[in-house]
Design an enzyme around this catalytic site. Sequence first.
Site, PDB file in Angstrom:
ATOM      1  N   HIS A  41       0.804  -1.372  -0.250  1.00  0.00           N
ATOM      2  CA  HIS A  41       0.215  -0.352   0.482  1.00  0.00           C
ATOM      3  C   HIS A  41       0.678   1.091  -0.143  1.00  0.00           C
ATOM      4  CE1 HIS A  41      -2.490  -2.768   2.589  1.00  0.00           C
ATOM      5  NE2 HIS A  41      -3.449  -2.710   1.554  1.00  0.00           N
ATOM      6  N   ASP A  76       2.646   1.937   3.038  1.00  0.00           N
ATOM      7  CA  ASP A  76       3.870   1.075   3.805  1.00  0.00           C
ATOM      8  C   ASP A  76       4.747   1.037   3.434  1.00  0.00           C
ATOM      9  OD1 ASP A  76       0.863  -0.854   4.487  1.00  0.00           O
ATOM     10  OD2 ASP A  76       1.324  -1.526   2.296  1.00  0.00           O
TER      11      ASP A  76
HETATM   12  C1  XLS Z   1      -7.308  -6.623   4.178  1.00  0.00           C
HETATM   13  C2  XLS Z   1      -6.371  -6.979   3.757  1.00  0.00           C
HETATM   14  C3  XLS Z   1      -5.498  -6.032   2.490  1.00  0.00           C
HETATM   15  C4  XLS Z   1      -5.372  -5.987   1.322  1.00  0.00           C
HETATM   16  C5  XLS Z   1      -4.658  -4.431   0.948  1.00  0.00           C
HETATM   17  O1  XLS Z   1      -8.127  -7.634   5.057  1.00  0.00           O
HETATM   18  O2  XLS Z   1      -6.847  -8.556   2.788  1.00  0.00           O
HETATM   19  O3  XLS Z   1      -4.460  -6.271   3.319  1.00  0.00           O
HETATM   20  O4  XLS Z   1      -4.876  -7.424   0.556  1.00  0.00           O
HETATM   21  O5  XLS Z   1      -5.317  -3.865   0.352  1.00  0.00           O
END
Ligand code: XLS
Length: 441
Positions: A106, A109
């Site tokens: 993201h 991140d």
């Molecule tokens: C949350 C999601 C997130 C997505 C990416 O539950 O799994 O981690 O994979 O935004």
Amino acid sequence: MALIGDKEYFKGIGEIKYEGRESDNPLAFKFYNPEQLVAGKTMREHFKFAMAYWHTLCGTGGDPFGPGTKQFPWATSSDAVQAAKEKADAAFEFITKMGFDYYCFHDFDLVDEASTLAESEKRIQEIVEYLKQKQDASGAKLLWGTSNCFSNPRYMNGAASNPNFDVVARAGAQVKIALDATMALDGENYVFWGGREGYMSLLNTNMKLEQDNIGRFLNMAKDYARSQGFKGTFFIEPKPMEPTKHQYDFDAATSINTIREYGLENDFKLNIEVNHATLAQHTFQHELQVAANAGMLGSIDANRGDYQNGWDTDQFPNNVLETTEAMLVFLKSDGLQGGGINFDAKTRRNSTDLEDIFLAHIGGADTFARALILADEVLQKSPYQSLLDKRYSSFQSGKGADYVAGKLSLSDLYDYAGTHGEPEQISGKQELYENILNQYS
Ligand code: XLS
Ligand code: NI
Ligand code: NI
């Protein structure tokens, strides 16, 4: 591969190698042998394993009952970009030592969000330049990028589905920046997970407007990226709930409807997450099959839930039998379209050694590898496929084949049934199928 920056973060851990199931080295693969051929492709090609930046580099184990427990040696600098570079060094050291080819992130991140949009964009651009160098030096690639439009309090009522246009616009700006970053890094795909796109109470929600706004938003994002030359695939990642009570991308079938309703079927596929499938009261393999049937099996977020807990625990995969059922669907659907297997999973809060991050990913990779081998054996050597073919053989010839070809009317069914008496009782043989799977595992 050149990898380690000035500082080595995972000291004492070298490259993780395949040593086979007899090895008692915990820091070795027992089943994941990247160059081993299974069903005509190497395991590396089948899986395209990816590290998830958020769990592996950012998640220190905080939960609603207490703070993080893990003291990561990276991202210690008080300067945001410097801290981000340390995190990137650790990320690429990890990916390289694991022998993985991909990572996913993201936007925030990578580097902490700043107090203004302009400053946040500048930070992202700086870290993207650094990541380009890390990619070039290591050969590791970006499987997908995404934007975190759910953590910042401004998104408490959603992002693309927010009742306030100002927030929708702000989310649009953020997604544009995340798309630019993904494209600058030659990202192969771009993910939309719904985050807070859903509702807590229908009483204060105009569902129709919110869903239509999501459709408009996804089209805008797609049009922008295509206008900039992005060739990759967009994925929607279904999840039924958490953080909202009801997420609009509830499950694969619901998300496929969204994709079709808003005319996105040429550009969008699905990223199926194991724990999201089980939260939706489906199996992982069910969600894979639904996606594959629509030609939309794009990518996988690998993890697992807990049978006793009803939330997204994001544990590393370790259930070989369940994963084997999933790999049957995977192999029969000819794998993933554009995506790979991203470990959207975190070590437990009390797994506090840096080594645990390696052990967890090794276990996850081995689970998929073992399951792939087993599924291939089941398909090649067992009577599984012929049993299944036989179960549907009445559609292969005669009136059954005419039915499938669309040549019969309801009156034809009436005439046929009238001359054929009571249908023979044919067993579904579920236990036999289950026994076959067990026999090969
Ligand atoms: C949350 C999601 C997130 C997505 C990416 O539950 O799994 O981690 O994979 O935004
Ligand atoms: Ni996910
Ligand atoms: Ni998840």
